[in-house]
Scaffold this active site. Structure first.
Site, PDB file in Angstrom:
ATOM      1  N   ASP A 294      49.040  56.561  33.924  1.00  0.00           N
ATOM      2  CA  ASP A 294      47.929  55.917  33.253  1.00  0.00           C
ATOM      3  C   ASP A 294      48.240  54.427  33.228  1.00  0.00           C
ATOM      4  O   ASP A 294      49.365  54.024  33.476  1.00  0.00           O
ATOM      5  CB  ASP A 294      47.863  56.495  31.840  1.00  0.00           C
ATOM      6  CG  ASP A 294      46.846  55.795  30.995  1.00  0.00           C
ATOM      7  OD1 ASP A 294      45.767  55.544  31.522  1.00  0.00           O
ATOM      8  OD2 ASP A 294      47.152  55.506  29.833  1.00  0.00           O
TER       9      ASP A 294
ATOM     10  N   LYS B 113      30.355  33.257  32.501  1.00  0.00           N
ATOM     11  CA  LYS B 113      31.696  33.546  33.022  1.00  0.00           C
ATOM     12  C   LYS B 113      31.626  34.876  33.755  1.00  0.00           C
ATOM     13  O   LYS B 113      30.860  35.768  33.383  1.00  0.00           O
ATOM     14  CB  LYS B 113      32.718  33.588  31.886  1.00  0.00           C
ATOM     15  CG  LYS B 113      32.559  34.758  30.959  1.00  0.00           C
ATOM     16  CD  LYS B 113      33.665  34.794  29.922  1.00  0.00           C
ATOM     17  CE  LYS B 113      33.495  36.059  29.077  1.00  0.00           C
ATOM     18  NZ  LYS B 113      34.141  36.032  27.802  1.00  0.00           N
TER      19      LYS B 113
END
Lengths: 352, 1220
Positions: free
Chosen positions: B431, B635
């Protein structure tokens, strides 16, 4: 084990993290738990390999020689009499002969002593093809009955020789006792009879702890079938040494058992006359019967095998010493030479 | 009340600002609406009476309670189930049969000697099971007894245990609490009913998600109003799909559709919201998260599975010799028995040995023989392995070097039966968030107006620099000394104290920026201070965060949707642009241009907010500043921003692009910042259109909104770029590097978006510049299209074929490929027809990164690898979303960190930091594998050597089933006399020390290659056992033939003497054998081995002293019969030596000619060559790596190759020299 439980029980306390608890979860240092105990790590260096084999060789060859010479020192006289002790007219009808109680079973044999036999000379009878190690046979005895007079009725395990047909317990019960060997031997030299000492032929512990001096034979060989020898009902079991010896079942179907001892030197070329009472039935299963006279040394009776085996292994180790010396000479490898590491030997596995 | 005052402040209507998810006109449903047509039908039959839980107490609306249980057993089922589990092991079943049969007369042994060991073995294993289940139970109880506020009656709320919760209950969940069940959101502390939810435990995503209640339930925001509240929910039945929900709410005679935005799932957490009210829809095991969980499978290691095969072989041998035995027995009975008068064969009670029915006797004897030869199957094997594994697990738990000082958590082996599997791992599936990274962002660098600021370096850069610096001869490359580079020494850092432990001055969380040019107001002196000002304003304005006053420090904390945003805000604050307040329509910023000046608070009116989503990959705000100027601040991902720049906005494009690639290479997450000045008229025109789109109804609402947003986000002016470091956990890159060197493959499976995952890939050196990235993704397709799925799948299939082709055609041996695939792609790739090709491609690639994968997909990928590759897989993760993967993998490792315990509970091992994985695998795994492998081999050897002698004896005892040994000898053989040495081998053996294991990662490969438990080795050991049995039996029998006396006083050996002597030889032979096998003797091993031999004699003496009624013929056997006989002792010496001679020759020869790696290393250590010849030691350590294309080292080498390549071009003459 307990430590693993202890640490796991802390596992769900992740939300409460007070300093004390933090401390308690920390494993304690010990060389044991960190697997850092001091250890000796012996290494099979060429020196040690050669040393081990040399040591084995050096140790084994003398032992081999010693046991071989001990075995050679044993004088053994073997006389097979099962066939010869059947009268000529009964050949082919050995079973009839042996099972008929009225036939004369006496038989006289002459043995020549090849070499001087120092006292004591052990007398053995040897049977073959006799499965004393058969499970039905081995199990058919009652140790309790032999040891305790009160337990004489404990004969369940002795079937089918537990009780007489009318239900009385047989002492000693079981197939082993029932099939007691009952040939007898009488020795004489030039018609001087030789005393056979039948004392102490059984283990002392057997006499003192397994066969009680308070238990006397009872109802023995009174059943429909008569197996082997009978017992004097006035002598306690602890003194029935023939029985005690017989009750120690042999491991293999060919076996010898101690009959007695002649406590007198037998000189070379002396002729011994043996009068055999040939009672025991080995004819139905084709077993041989032999009478054996033998001296004993520290390795026991005649046993060349042990010496030969020792010498063979010793010799083998000697040649292994040579083989490894040759190997180390022709394929020397410096110990700890990194070029033998797999990544150096197999260039594709290493990075360039 | 203080609470209410606070609430007023929070009561803001964000929905006015948000574009996409929030303001959605609520649709009143007609009954004929297509979306709800299926409700009430099969699969959609659930009816929930809100606020009337009583209606759910009886059928047909009785749903399960909220009680959850993850245990395997309960009190009633434990015994039957656990016993069933135990007797699923073939060997145990066999011993059970034997024990039952031992009660009948066919048994060769007494019943006790059969039942006692079995009861011991099974009892021990069951006790272990019970203990493990008990722990699960305790954990469940903790969850079940959590408390939540529930509406009782008349508008009063009270606390209840989670387990008492019923469907229909109205609950009030407060900030930072977990939702106790799947809820319908009714209202929240915000006026417009939104709330923020962290779904970390469900999908591993760390960013907050916005949920929003139906408009109609908004007034239900006080405890009192629930007095009257009633409603009916009709919805789908329980199912595991986390992202869908179909249902409607009947409230005040109207029907409203419910979609997933109104559903709060169990195990997710309420964030940034004071409280919410909700109705319980699904409880307990009906909840989506529980539906997603799979039963924890009982895992068995590869070695154990292989061991089963050996047991089958031994069973076959057992059956074979039993058959031989029973045939021999029958033949004896038929042809010879009637001659054996001493056995009374004609006895009428004689059933077993009746010469008239040899076939029946033979059959019965088969059973006897099967029991008799049972010693071939080592009954104590399982129990010894259990004991050894518990000890090994204890070592793992106690390892101080896997103890996390900061968190105070030690490593833990939660199930001990997979220890040896740790030594055979081939692929690691990891993970990302919480495992590789701390999920903490640090603002590290930025590029403004084409100038790069920030002198700090990322972990990746530091480590690379360290590597570079350690090449003392690296500088020599330029001098033409090229050949020396082939022996570049790369110093592996020690794992305990990573050398590249960074020491940063800054201690502000989320901010590691260091550059005096921008700090302390110095930026005003810079050339482009205007642009820099704009940059900072974008940072401070373009976000969706909420400031939270920290009462202790007086500063602000920011509750941001993503940690990146948090880092930006912290950075802006540090630069002097403190975001301090957000109202419905404005953002307030305290600007401070120099440390000496006081801050000026400025208000920026936020006109619109165009949210971020993964498709748009950008977000914008439209603000109006105090001077009335309207600005669009945007952004987003660099590629997206760059294609939207205006002609005059590209001034800094070239420099920024260069910086962005530098940052990317340094493992940083980058975003580009830009702005645009809007004319008032232009804005007004656009806004009209935007509002129209926003209030439109229909399926294409989102598409329309996007289109409108797109209209505004153009002609941007580039300001610069930010570089944020996703802080890796300590030691992660080093650990990955070393695991890669140990030959392990590492896959990253993450719920995060692709860009994030790729950045982390860079940071962990799983990706590097020059690696060919194969990105598999499905093109966004029109959902209305009928065969969109099919088209996407075909597209993906084509992509995979192309990629495979490319990989296959690659000629450069150094070329490395990286496969990156997203969740949508995976759904197709995991289908049966594509998965083989996917796997083939994945195996060819050096690193594989799967992004946006659901928990289920993680498990599926794990299964694909496990089954497709056929090697051991290890899954590591920390969140509940990793549970499926952890359970599916051969070994599941949970990170016991901050993310709750679900992953740990499901895991087989738990560690508190990823970096401990190295020690867990390379040290403990390696040791455990070797120990268990050697132990099992030895076990089979010893039992074959012993068991076969029983068989040989049968041939001499007319196959009657009699054993030459006393019952007690046999009973003790496995349990006492030979168990401790083998346990000490299994628990304490060390081929090389732990330091060497870590220094030579290549040694690990002995495990995955299965060098110590392959068939040749197993068969070799079995052959050794066969040889030993032959020597033991025939030499003993020849020496102790009953034909000649064995003592000087003339007695011949009876069965007890022969058996005891033979048994003595066996004890010596097998114990010497294990001493030869061991390479590491601590006092424990010495005690166990030599103690076992001594205990045999002690036993003989003790047994011989006991009453002859117990010992039978073994009475006084050593003291009286065997002890004084010299032949007994010298035969023991002979036989023990002969038994072990071939093995000794074998290992001596092997060492002399074909030493294995650990042999050589042992020798180096033994002669202390590592100290004398330090260079050699270092050189070998650096060579002892598997060829790897990932990790630091590979990265550094790629760089060196690159430099070399350049040199070759520049200096052709040198090239010629080196080639020659």
């Amino acid at each position: 084990m307990s430590s693993s439980l202890a640490s796991s029980s802390n596992l769900d306390g992740s939300d409460d993290t007070s300093p004390q608890q933090k401390q308690s979860k920390k494993p304690k240092y010990s060389r044991f738990t960190q697997q850092e105990l001091p250890a000796c790590k012996p290494l099979l260096t060429p020196g040690i390999v050669i040393g081990i084999f040399a040591l084995v060789a050096v140790l084994f060859i003398p032992i081999g020689l010693a046991s071989l010479s001990a075995s050679e020192a044993v004088v053994e006289v073997i006389d097979r009499y099962d066939a010869d002790c059947v009268p000529n007219d009964m050949h082919g009808k050995e079973l009839d002969f042996i099972q008929n109680s009225s036939t004369n079973k006496t038989c006289t044999r002459r043995l020549t002593i090849p070499k001087t036999m120092k006292s004591p000379v052990h007398i053995y009878y040897e049977l073959d093809n006799f499965y004393q190690n058969h499970r039905r046979y081995v199990k058919s005895r009652s140790d309790k009955q032999l040891l305790q007079p009160s337990k004489e009725a404990e004969t369940k395990v002795c079937a089918p020789e537990g009780n007489t047909p009318d239900g009385k317990p047989i002492v000693p019960c079981g197939l082993i006792a029932w099939s007691l060997f009952n040939d007898t031997y009488q020795f004489s030299i030039n018609s001087d009879s030789i005393q056979v000492n039948k004392k102490n032929i059984a283990w002392a512990s057997d006499r003192s702890h397994k066969f009680s001096k308070d238990v006397y034979p009872k109802n023995f060989q009174k059943g429909a079938l008569i197996g082997g020898g009978k017992l004097n009902e006035s002598i306690p079991l602890s003194e029935q040494e023939d029985l005690i010896v017989w009750m120690r079942t042999a491991a293999l179907p060919t076996f010898r058992k101690l009959y007695g001892r002649i406590e007198k030197d037998l000189n070379a070329n002396e002729e011994i006359t043996v009068v055999i009472e040939n009672n025991y039935n080995t004819y139905s299963f084709g077993g041989q019967k032999k009478l054996v006279l033998s001296t004993a040394t520290w390795i026991g009776g005649k046993n060349n095998f042990l010496g030969v085996a020792y010498l063979t292994v010793g010799g083998l180790c000697l040649s292994l010493v040579l083989a490894f010396i040759v190997l180390y000479l022709f394929k020397p490898r410096t110990l700890g030479d990194p070029s033998y590491l797999s990544w150096n030997r197999n260039p594709s596995a290493s990075m360039d | 009340m203080a609470r209410t005052g606070r609430r007023k402040r929070d009561r803001l209507r964000w929905s006015k600002l948000y574009t996409f998810s929030c303001l959605r006109p609520s649709v009143q449903l007609e009954t004929s609406d297509t979306g709800t047509a299926s409700l009430g039908g099969p699969g959609f039959s659930r009816v929930v009476h809100c606020n009337q839980p009583r209606l759910h107490y009886k059928k047909p609306l009785k749903y399960p309670t909220n009680y959850i249980s993850t245990t395997k057993y309960n009190i009633i089922t434990f015994l039957p189930k656990a016993i069933f589990e135990q007797f699923r092991r073939v060997a145990n079943l066999y011993f059970l049969m034997a024990a039952i049969l031992s009660l009948t007369p066919v048994a060769p042994f007494s019943a006790v000697s059969m039942i006692a060991p079995l009861a011991f073995v099974v009892g021990l294993s069951m006790a272990k099971e019970a203990l493990e289940d008990w722990r699960r139970f305790i954990q469940d109880m903790k969850v079940n007894s959590r408390k939540v506020s529930v509406h009782r009656s008349d508008g009063l709320f009270g606390y209840k245990h989670w387990e008492k919760l019923r469907v229909g209950d109205v609950v009030k969940v407060e900030k930072d609490q977990f939702f106790p069940a799947d809820l319908l959101l009714l209202s929240s502390s915000y006026e417009d009913g939104i709330c923020y939810v962290e779904t970390m435990n469900l999908d591993g995503e760390t960013n907050l998600k916005v949920k929003r209640s139906l408009e109609v339930t908004l007034p239900l925001d006080e405890d009192e109003v629930f007095k009257e509240f009633k409603g009916i929910i009709r919805c789908e039945d329980p199912n595991p799909s986390l992202y869908t929900f179909v249902g409607n709410l009947e409230y005040e005679r109207q029907v409203y559709a419910i979609d997933p935005t109104q559903i709060l799932l169990r195990d997710s957490k309420l964030r940034n919201t004071q409280y919410i009210y909700g109705v319980v829809i699904f409880t307990g095991h009906d909840t989506k998260v529980m539906q997603n969980s799979t039963d924890s499978p009982s895992k068995r290691s590869r070695i154990e599975r292989q061991m089963d095969k050996i047991i089958y072989i031994l069973f076959s041998v057992l059956v074979l010799i039993s058959l031989i035995s029973s045939i021999g027995f029958a033949v004896n009975i038929k042809y010879y028995m009637h001659n054996w008068w001493f056995l009374q064969p004609d006895d009428k009670d004689n059933k077993l040995y009746n010469p008239k029915t040899p076939a029946i006797s033979g059959l019965i004897h088969l059973i006897t023989a099967l029991i008799l030869y049972g010693y071939l199957i080592p009954i104590s094997l399982y129990v010894s392995i259990e004991v050894v594994k518990v000890v090994q697990a204890m070592f793992i738990n106690q390892d101080l070097q896997m103890y996390d000082e900061e968190a105070g958590i030690p490593a833990q082996a939660r199930t001990s039966n997979l220890n040896e599997e740790l030594g055979q791992v081939h692929t690691i599936l990891s993970d990302k968030t919480g495992t590789l990274t701390c999920n903490q962002m640090d603002f590290l660098k930025c590029s403004i107006a084409g100038i790069s600021y920030g002198v700090g370096s990322s972990e990746v850069e530091m480590a690379a620099a360290k590597h570079m610096a350690s090449h003392s001869d690296f500088g020599g490359v330029g001098k033409g000394n090229l050949s020396s580079t082939s022996e570049i020494e790369i110093e592996p850092s020690t794992p305990i104290t990573p050398v590249f432990e960074r020491v940063r001055k800054s201690t502000i969380k989320g901010f590691s920026f260091e550059d005096d040019r921008l700090m302390n107001g110095n930026w005003t002196q810079e050339q482009n201070s205007g642009t820099i000002l704009m940059f900072f304003r974008i940072l401070a304005l373009c976000h969706t965060a909420i400031p939270e006053l920290n009462e202790e420090t007086g500063g602000f904390n920011y509750e941001a949707e993503s940690p990146d945003e948090g880092a930006f805000l912290v950075a802006a604050r540090e630069f002097g642009f403190e975001f301090c307040k957000r109202t419905q329509s404005s953002v307030f910023i305290r600007e401070r241009y120099s440390p000496s000046e006081g801050p000026i608070e400025r208000e920026f009116k936020v006109l619109n907010l165009l949210e971020f989503n993964s498709k748009r990959k950008r977000m914008s705000v439209i603000v109006r500043d105090e001077s009335g100027q309207t600005l669009l601040l945007c952004k987003g991902a660099d590629s997206i921003i760059f294609e939207r720049l205006s002609k005059n906005g590209r001034t800094y494009e070239v420099d920024t692009t260069r910086h962005l690639s530098e940052y990317g290479e340094a493992g940083l997450r980058t975003l580009a910042l830009s702005y645009r000045v809007l004319e008032e008229s232009e804005y007004l025109a656009w806004n009209a259109e935007f509002v129209k789109a926003k209030t439109s109804i229909g399926a294409d609402r989102e598409a329309q909104l996007e289109r409108v947003a797109e209209l505004m986000e153009k002609d941007l002016i580039l300001v610069g770029a930010t570089a944020v470091e996703d802080k890796l956990q300590r030691g992660v890159p080093q650990c990955i590097d070393r695991l890669a060197q140990a030959g392990l493959k590492i896959w990253v499976l993450t719920g995060d978006k692709m860009e994030t995952a790729i950045n982390i890939g860079y940071a962990c050196s799983l990706l590097r510049q020059g690696m060919k990235q194969i990105c598999l993704s499905t093109a966004p397709s029109d959902p209305t299209q009928q065969d969109a799925k099919k088209a996407a799948k075909e597209n993906l299939s084509l992509q995979m074929s192309n990629a495979l082709q490319m990989v296959k055609l690659e000629r450069d041996p150094h070329a490395a490929f990286a496969l990156i695939i997203d969740g949508k792609g995976l759904t197709h790739a995991l289908q049966d027809d594509l998965k083989d090709r996917f796997l083939e491609l994945a195996i060819e690639c050096a690193s594989v990164i799967c992004c946006r994968v659901s928990p289920k997909q993680k498990a599926l990928v794990t299964r694909l690898v496990k089954e497709g590759v056929g090697k051991t897989t290890l899954a590591i993760g920390d969140g509940a979303n990793d549970v499926g993967m952890i359970q599916e993998a051969d070994i599941g490792v949970g990170i016991s960190g901050v993310e709750g315990m679900q992953a740990v509970m499901a895991s087989d091992f738990s560690i508190s930091q990823f970096r401990f994985l190295e020690r867990l695998l390379v040290v403990h795994g390696h040791w455990c594998y070797k120990r268990i492998a050697q132990m099992i081999c030895y076990f089979f050897y010893k039992n074959i050597a012993f068991g076969l002698t029983i068989f040989y004896f049968e041939a001499y005892a007319a196959f009657s089933g009699q054993s030459v040994y006393d019952d007690w000898y046999m009973l003790l053989f496995n349990v006492v006399l030979t168990s401790l040495p083998v346990i000490s081998l299994g628990a304490f053996e060390q081929d090389v020390s732990s330091e060497v294991c870590l220094q030579f990662p290549a040694l690990y490969q002995q495990g995955p290659k299965n060098l110590f438990f392959d068939w040749s080795r197993i068969l070799g050991w079995m052959g050794n056992g066969l040889y030993s049995s032959l020597v033991l039996y025939f030499l003993s029998i020849s020496i102790f033939s009953s034909e000649s006396a064995f003592r000087s006083d003339g007695q011949t050996a009876d069965m007890a003497a022969v058996g005891t002597a033979m048994f003595t030889c066996i004890i010596w032979a097998v114990n010497i054998q294990i001493a030869l096998t061991m390479s590491h003797f601590t006092w424990i091993q010495h005690l166990c081995v030599w103690g076992s031999i001594a205990s045999w004699y002690l036993f003989l003496v003790a047994y011989g002293t006991a009453s002859p009624l117990i010992s039978g013929n073994a009475f006084q056997i050593l003291v009286e019969a065997l002890g004084p006989a010299s032949i007994y002792w010298i035969s023991t010496l002979l036989i023990a030596v002969v038994c072990n001679l071939p093995y000794l020759v074998h290992i001596s020869y092997q060492r002399a000619c074909n030493p294995l790696d650990h042999h050589v290393i042992q020798e180096i250590k033994y002669y202390k060559k590592d100290l004398e010849d330090h260079d050699m030691w270092k050189r070998e350590r650096s060579k002892a790596r598997q060829k790897t294309k990932i990790g630091f080292t590979a990265r550094v080498e790629a760089k060196i190759r690159h430099l070399k390549g350049r040199l070759h071009k520049k200096l052709p003459s040198i090239t010629i020299q080196t080639v020659s």
